[in-house]
Design an enzyme around this catalytic site. Structure first.
Site, PDB file in Angstrom:
ATOM      1  N   ASP A  38       5.284   3.788  -7.758  1.00 30.28           N
ATOM      2  CA  ASP A  38       4.784   4.038  -6.402  1.00 30.28           C
ATOM      3  C   ASP A  38       4.937   5.513  -6.024  1.00 30.28           C
ATOM      4  O   ASP A  38       3.979   6.153  -5.573  1.00 30.28           O
ATOM      5  CB  ASP A  38       5.523   3.150  -5.392  1.00 30.28           C
ATOM      6  CG  ASP A  38       5.155   1.675  -5.538  1.00 30.28           C
ATOM      7  OD1 ASP A  38       4.333   1.362  -6.421  1.00 30.28           O
ATOM      8  OD2 ASP A  38       5.682   0.845  -4.781  1.00 30.28           O
ATOM      9  N   LEU A  86       0.809  -1.217   0.000  1.00 26.70           N
ATOM     10  CA  LEU A  86       0.000   0.000   0.000  1.00 26.70           C
ATOM     11  C   LEU A  86       0.850   1.278   0.000  1.00 26.70           C
ATOM     12  O   LEU A  86       0.321   2.371   0.207  1.00 26.70           O
ATOM     13  CB  LEU A  86      -0.954  -0.002   1.203  1.00 26.70           C
ATOM     14  CG  LEU A  86      -2.146  -0.956   1.076  1.00 26.70           C
ATOM     15  CD1 LEU A  86      -2.916  -1.036   2.378  1.00 26.70           C
ATOM     16  CD2 LEU A  86      -3.084  -0.501  -0.024  1.00 26.70           C
ATOM     17  N   ALA A  93       4.703   6.942   0.978  1.00 27.55           N
ATOM     18  CA  ALA A  93       3.848   8.026   1.469  1.00 27.55           C
ATOM     19  C   ALA A  93       4.565   8.815   2.562  1.00 27.55           C
ATOM     20  O   ALA A  93       4.454  10.047   2.623  1.00 27.55           O
ATOM     21  CB  ALA A  93       2.529   7.454   1.982  1.00 27.55           C
ATOM     22  N   SER A 133       3.433   2.346   2.042  1.00 27.16           N
ATOM     23  CA  SER A 133       3.641   3.037   3.322  1.00 27.16           C
ATOM     24  C   SER A 133       4.928   3.878   3.320  1.00 27.16           C
ATOM     25  O   SER A 133       4.887   5.075   3.654  1.00 27.16           O
ATOM     26  CB  SER A 133       3.665   2.040   4.480  1.00 27.16           C
ATOM     27  OG  SER A 133       4.646   1.061   4.249  1.00 27.16           O
TER      28      SER A 133
HETATM   29  C1  MEV Z   1       5.584  -2.484  -6.138  1.00 26.81           C
HETATM   30  O1  MEV Z   1       4.550  -1.679  -5.566  1.00 26.81           O
HETATM   31  C2  MEV Z   1       5.376  -2.606  -7.605  1.00 26.81           C
HETATM   32  C3  MEV Z   1       6.416  -3.427  -8.337  1.00 26.81           C
HETATM   33  O2  MEV Z   1       6.035  -3.427  -9.713  1.00 26.81           O
HETATM   34  C4  MEV Z   1       7.798  -2.869  -8.167  1.00 26.81           C
HETATM   35  C5  MEV Z   1       7.994  -1.525  -8.891  1.00 26.81           C
HETATM   36  O3  MEV Z   1       7.204  -1.152  -9.720  1.00 26.81           O
HETATM   37  O4  MEV Z   1       9.015  -0.884  -8.597  1.00 26.81           O
HETATM   38  C6  MEV Z   1       6.422  -4.877  -7.879  1.00 26.81           C
END
Ligand code: MEV
Length: 312
Positions: free
Chosen positions: A150, A104, A109, A106
């Site tokens: 992210d 999520l 954020a 964390s």
């Molecule tokens: C992680 O939230 C998402 C992945 O695709 C890793 C990334 O995009 O860096 C697993």
């Protein structure tokens, strides 16, 4: 006192393949967030910063922290970015309602909320693009090859279509839809899953590249359906994405148990979300059926469920 907040996030389609250049789609989750407060404190000298994160038992002075500790790193990066090396004495208090290591966002954020609160407190707010770039530097501590999705979705706090090396595109949602996010309770550091996929890709590049290509094609279809409000198409696309995630070996029995439970209780589709091997799964549901699906997920071992509506 200056306060800033950044939301959690969830990946809807395209995780892992996004590390290898395919597009992916992620949305912010505003019900959970990281909040950071910056206050001026009285201390004997300039430049001292007290950092407190009660959730993780941290209570320390910045100069006593390891420079590579993610919180210390983002504070240094932010001060460097705004060119203030001797700020007035400050206290930084970090709290978060986002579960740790569950997909999520964390850590991301927290980084973004620190960048915002600190730069705003010192009178030099930073553009979103730069905030995202700084947060990306910290993502690299968590795993060596982050795609950047992210930090992007957490900073822009909008549904995004993301492809490495391109500007993120905000997706305008044609019709809202309801998601249930459910936690296996198995903590799964992103670095471990990303490394597992990397080893698989190195051993069998042709197979993995074709799986990533297929995931990329699903992401394009999902974007099309989201923009046109074709919510009924999203469930089957999630199921197909899940098959491909299984093929790159990031599924796990607890994730599969929750995915099965959601589908049997009438969800339109379900898949793991984020790094996999643990953490969260998501299901797309009819809002009228959300309660029944949540109940089934809890019976199947979910430690938590969160129902959220994805809107623009
Ligand atoms: C992680 O939230 C998402 C992945 O695709 C890793 C990334 O995009 O860096 C697993």
């Amino acid at each position: 006192m200056t306060t800033a907040r950044a939301p959690g996030k969830i990946i809807l389609f395209g995780e892992h393949a996004v590390v290898y250049g395919q597009p992916a789609i992620a949305v912010p989750i505003h019900q959970v967030s990281a909040i950071v407060e910056v206050t001026s404190i009285s201390a004997s000298r300039l430049g001292v910063i007290h950092v407190e994160a009660p959730d993780i038992g941290l209570d320390s002075w910045l100069h006593e922290m390891d420079q590579d500790q993610p919180l210390a790193r983002i504070i240094h990066l932010t001060l460097n970015e705004i060119g203030i090396h001797d700020p007035p004495a400050l206290g930084i208090t970090i709290s978060s309602s986002i579960p740790i290591a569950s997909g999520l966002g964390s850590g991301t954020a927290v980084s973004v909320a620190i960048i915002r609160s600190l730069s705003n407190h010192l009178g030099q707010s930073l553009p979103l693009k730069r905030q995202s770039e700084l947060a990306y530097e910290v993502e690299k501590i968590h795993h060596g090859t982050p795609s950047g999705i992210d930090n992007t979705v957490v900073t822009y706090a909008k549904p995004i279509f993301y492809k490495r090396g391109c500007d993120p595109e905000i997706i305008s949602i044609g019709a809202p839809f309801t998601l249930i996010i459910s936690d296996t309770g198995v903590q799964s550091p992103t670095a471990v899953a990303v490394e597992k996929v990397r080893r698989g890709w190195q051993d069998d590049p042709n197979i993995y590249e074709s799986l990533f290509d297929e995931i990329g094609r699903l992401v394009l279809q999902a974007r099309y359906s989201m923009e046109r409000g074709q919510v009924n198409k999203l469930g089957p696309l999630m199921d197909q994405n899940q098959v491909l995630l299984e093929a790159i070996h990031v599924n796990s029995p607890p994730l599969q148990a929750l995915i099965n439970a959601a589908r049997e209780a009438g969800a339109y589709g379900a898949k793991l979300s984020g790094a996999g091997l643990g953490g969260n799964m998501i299901a797309i549901v009819d809002p009228l059926n959300a309660h029944a699906v949540e109940k089934a997920l809890k019976q199947a071992g979910a430690v938590s469920t969160l129902t959220t509506e994805v809107i623009e």
